[in-house]
Design an enzyme around this catalytic site. Structure first.
Site, PDB file in Angstrom:
ATOM      1  N   LYS A   1       0.811  -1.227   0.000  1.00  0.00           N
ATOM      2  CA  LYS A   1       0.000   0.000   0.000  1.00  0.00           C
ATOM      3  C   LYS A   1       0.846   1.280   0.000  1.00  0.00           C
ATOM      4  O   LYS A   1       0.496   2.250  -0.676  1.00  0.00           O
ATOM      5  CB  LYS A   1      -0.977  -0.001   1.180  1.00  0.00           C
ATOM      6  CG  LYS A   1      -2.101  -1.038   1.023  1.00  0.00           C
ATOM      7  CD  LYS A   1      -3.128  -0.935   2.129  1.00  0.00           C
ATOM      8  CE  LYS A   1      -4.264  -1.910   1.901  1.00  0.00           C
ATOM      9  NZ  LYS A   1      -5.352  -1.757   2.881  1.00  0.00           N
TER      10      LYS A   1
ATOM     11  N   ASP B   1     -10.406   3.028   1.871  1.00  0.00           N
ATOM     12  CA  ASP B   1     -10.770   2.416   3.157  1.00  0.00           C
ATOM     13  C   ASP B   1     -11.625   3.361   4.018  1.00  0.00           C
ATOM     14  O   ASP B   1     -12.628   2.947   4.601  1.00  0.00           O
ATOM     15  CB  ASP B   1      -9.519   2.012   3.940  1.00  0.00           C
ATOM     16  CG  ASP B   1      -8.947   0.677   3.470  1.00  0.00           C
ATOM     17  OD1 ASP B   1      -9.687  -0.137   2.906  1.00  0.00           O
ATOM     18  OD2 ASP B   1      -7.736   0.455   3.687  1.00  0.00           O
TER      19      ASP B   1
HETATM   20  N1  NAP Z   1     -12.609  -4.292   7.429  1.00  0.00           N
HETATM   21  C1  NAP Z   1     -11.728  -3.822   6.569  1.00  0.00           C
HETATM   22  O1  NAP Z   1     -12.060  -3.431   5.453  1.00  0.00           O
HETATM   23  C2  NAP Z   1     -10.287  -3.755   6.974  1.00  0.00           C
HETATM   24  C3  NAP Z   1      -9.382  -3.040   6.179  1.00  0.00           C
HETATM   25  C4  NAP Z   1      -8.045  -2.990   6.567  1.00  0.00           C
HETATM   26  C5  NAP Z   1      -7.642  -3.639   7.726  1.00  0.00           C
HETATM   27  N2  NAP Z   1      -8.563  -4.338   8.472  1.00  0.00           N
HETATM   28  C6  NAP Z   1      -8.153  -4.991   9.719  1.00  0.00           C
HETATM   29  O2  NAP Z   1      -7.671  -3.986  10.589  1.00  0.00           O
HETATM   30  C7  NAP Z   1      -6.663  -4.510  11.429  1.00  0.00           C
HETATM   31  C8  NAP Z   1      -5.427  -3.601  11.393  1.00  0.00           C
HETATM   32  O3  NAP Z   1      -4.902  -3.595  10.079  1.00  0.00           O
HETATM   33  P1  NAP Z   1      -3.781  -2.549   9.635  1.00  0.00           P
HETATM   34  O4  NAP Z   1      -3.522  -2.802   8.202  1.00  0.00           O
HETATM   35  O5  NAP Z   1      -4.121  -1.175  10.074  1.00  0.00           O
HETATM   36  O6  NAP Z   1      -2.520  -3.094  10.475  1.00  0.00           O
HETATM   37  P2  NAP Z   1      -1.202  -2.327  10.912  1.00  0.00           P
HETATM   38  O7  NAP Z   1      -0.906  -1.179  10.014  1.00  0.00           O
HETATM   39  O8  NAP Z   1      -0.169  -3.391  11.079  1.00  0.00           O
HETATM   40  O9  NAP Z   1      -1.546  -1.745  12.369  1.00  0.00           O
HETATM   41  C9  NAP Z   1      -1.771  -2.611  13.447  1.00  0.00           C
HETATM   42  C10 NAP Z   1      -2.282  -1.820  14.643  1.00  0.00           C
HETATM   43  O10 NAP Z   1      -2.598  -2.746  15.688  1.00  0.00           O
HETATM   44  C11 NAP Z   1      -1.819  -2.423  16.855  1.00  0.00           C
HETATM   45  N3  NAP Z   1      -1.450  -3.674  17.535  1.00  0.00           N
HETATM   46  C12 NAP Z   1      -1.103  -4.838  16.944  1.00  0.00           C
HETATM   47  N4  NAP Z   1      -0.843  -5.777  17.884  1.00  0.00           N
HETATM   48  C13 NAP Z   1      -1.025  -5.170  19.095  1.00  0.00           C
HETATM   49  C14 NAP Z   1      -0.927  -5.604  20.437  1.00  0.00           C
HETATM   50  N5  NAP Z   1      -0.569  -6.866  20.742  1.00  0.00           N
HETATM   51  N6  NAP Z   1      -1.207  -4.723  21.429  1.00  0.00           N
HETATM   52  C15 NAP Z   1      -1.565  -3.457  21.135  1.00  0.00           C
HETATM   53  N7  NAP Z   1      -1.691  -2.973  19.874  1.00  0.00           N
HETATM   54  C16 NAP Z   1      -1.411  -3.823  18.848  1.00  0.00           C
HETATM   55  C17 NAP Z   1      -0.610  -1.681  16.329  1.00  0.00           C
HETATM   56  O11 NAP Z   1      -0.072  -0.907  17.366  1.00  0.00           O
HETATM   57  P3  NAP Z   1       1.435  -0.321  17.277  1.00  0.00           P
HETATM   58  O12 NAP Z   1       1.363   0.912  16.430  1.00  0.00           O
HETATM   59  O13 NAP Z   1       1.784  -0.049  18.682  1.00  0.00           O
HETATM   60  O14 NAP Z   1       2.282  -1.411  16.646  1.00  0.00           O
HETATM   61  C18 NAP Z   1      -1.275  -0.845  15.215  1.00  0.00           C
HETATM   62  O15 NAP Z   1      -1.950   0.247  15.764  1.00  0.00           O
HETATM   63  C19 NAP Z   1      -6.406  -5.932  10.933  1.00  0.00           C
HETATM   64  O16 NAP Z   1      -7.136  -6.820  11.761  1.00  0.00           O
HETATM   65  C20 NAP Z   1      -6.994  -5.954   9.542  1.00  0.00           C
HETATM   66  O17 NAP Z   1      -7.481  -7.228   9.158  1.00  0.00           O
HETATM   67  C21 NAP Z   1      -9.867  -4.390   8.123  1.00  0.00           C
END
Ligand code: NAP
Length: 280
Positions: A71, A107
């Protein structure tokens, strides 16, 4: 509809990509709209991204969806960016106009559309809390801000990322530590989990915050869609909050892509049903 020599081609690129729900979802939408388009999944390694973009231009592929891990890099490969993609520094959709590739990020718009469609909820003037500061959280924060939310509280494990994400909402964005967020969570109109906590096979303690603070009159959206019911959603529902998982956001962000490529209103009910049936 069988492919013809006039069929337009769209694709999702990512690595890995074989798990993607998008081909079934988009092909169902093209079929329902009576469009002679087809959509495939193409696995592209990071090192191959510039070549893939050159291929899109030379092959005349009409549209791309971009998924992990491309992305951010795709924003650099596009010829121009929409204002939203520019501010986020990330794209999840490419529109090919005669070889000029424009990067978009759908998104956030998909998220706001899902609130309107699912809850008749307009973020304008509303207090919102967003858990997370990754790619999806940033899209949600910017979209809530653009939709006029009065307050966007960002709670995230890593403070620096939270600050950068909250800055997307200007002076309506604020960073609060999780242990100080109790009253913000209790007073919010909308609470969004945009962390990856709850994904996969979560145990009952895999929650981003203690949802017993939530109550009737609030909306809780957990944008995780696998599993469909996270421990957070189960507790929020038991507390009387209105709840949604990430299915609607996923379908609506795809609907925005469909409309950018085709100029035709997306058959959203077909798209919602396609995502739901693939995740059953
Ligand atoms: N429904 C939809 O259309 C859609 C679209 C995109 C994504 N999603 C979902 O959204 C979620 C996040 O995706 P993303 O692409 O934004 O991921 P990302 O960029 O990797 O961000 C992950 C986020 O989760 C936090 N996190 C992860 N593990 C953690 C833990 N053990 N304790 C506390 N915080 C934690 C991270 O915090 P830090 O910054 O501290 O690392 C960060 O804020 C995923 O489950 C994905 O499947 C859904």
């Amino acid at each position: 509809m069988p492919s013809t020599s006039a069929t337009r081609l769209a694709a999702v690129i990512g690595d890995p990509v074989r798990h993607s729900l998008s081909p079934t979802l988009m092909n169902a939408a093209f079929e329902a709209a009576g469009l002679d388009w087809t959509y495939v999944a193409l696995e592209v390694a990071s090192a191959g991204l510039p070549d893939a973009f050159a291929g899109v231009r030379s092959l005349g592929i009409a549209g791309l969806s971009i998924t992990m891990p491309h992305k951010e890099s795709a924003a650099a490969c596009a010829d121009q960016l929409s204002p939203t993609a520019e501010r986020l520094g990330a794209v999840n959709c490419i529109v090919n106009h005669g070889g000029l590739l424009t990067g978009h990020n759908t998104d956030g718009e998909g998220f706001v559309r899902s609130l309107k469609h699912g809850f008749c909820f307009d973020p304008s003037g509303k207090r919102c809390v967003v858990l997370g500061a990754g790619g999806s959280a940033r899209s949600v924060i910017l979209a809530l801000s653009d939709a006029g939310a009065s307050e966007i509280i960002v709670v995230n494990r890593t403070l620096g990322r939270a600050e950068r994400a909250a800055a997307l909402a200007g002076d309506r964005g604020e960073v609060v530590a999780l242990d100080g967020a109790h009253s913000d969570l209790a007073d919010a109109d909308l609470v969004v989990n945009a962390t990856s906590i709850g994904m996969g096979d979560p145990g009952p303690t895999d929650v981003p915050f203690d949802a017993s603070v939530l109550h009737e009159g609030q909306i809780l959206v957990d944008i995780v869609y696998n599993p469909l019911e996270t421990p957070l959603i189960a507790t929020a529902r038991a507390q009387g909050a209105s709840v949604a998982n990430g299915v609607a956001m996923l379908a609506h962000q795809a609907a925005v892509q469909f409309e950018l490529w085709t100029g035709v209103d997306a058959p959203i009910d077909v798209m919602l049903a396609s995502v739901a049936s693939q995740l059953d």
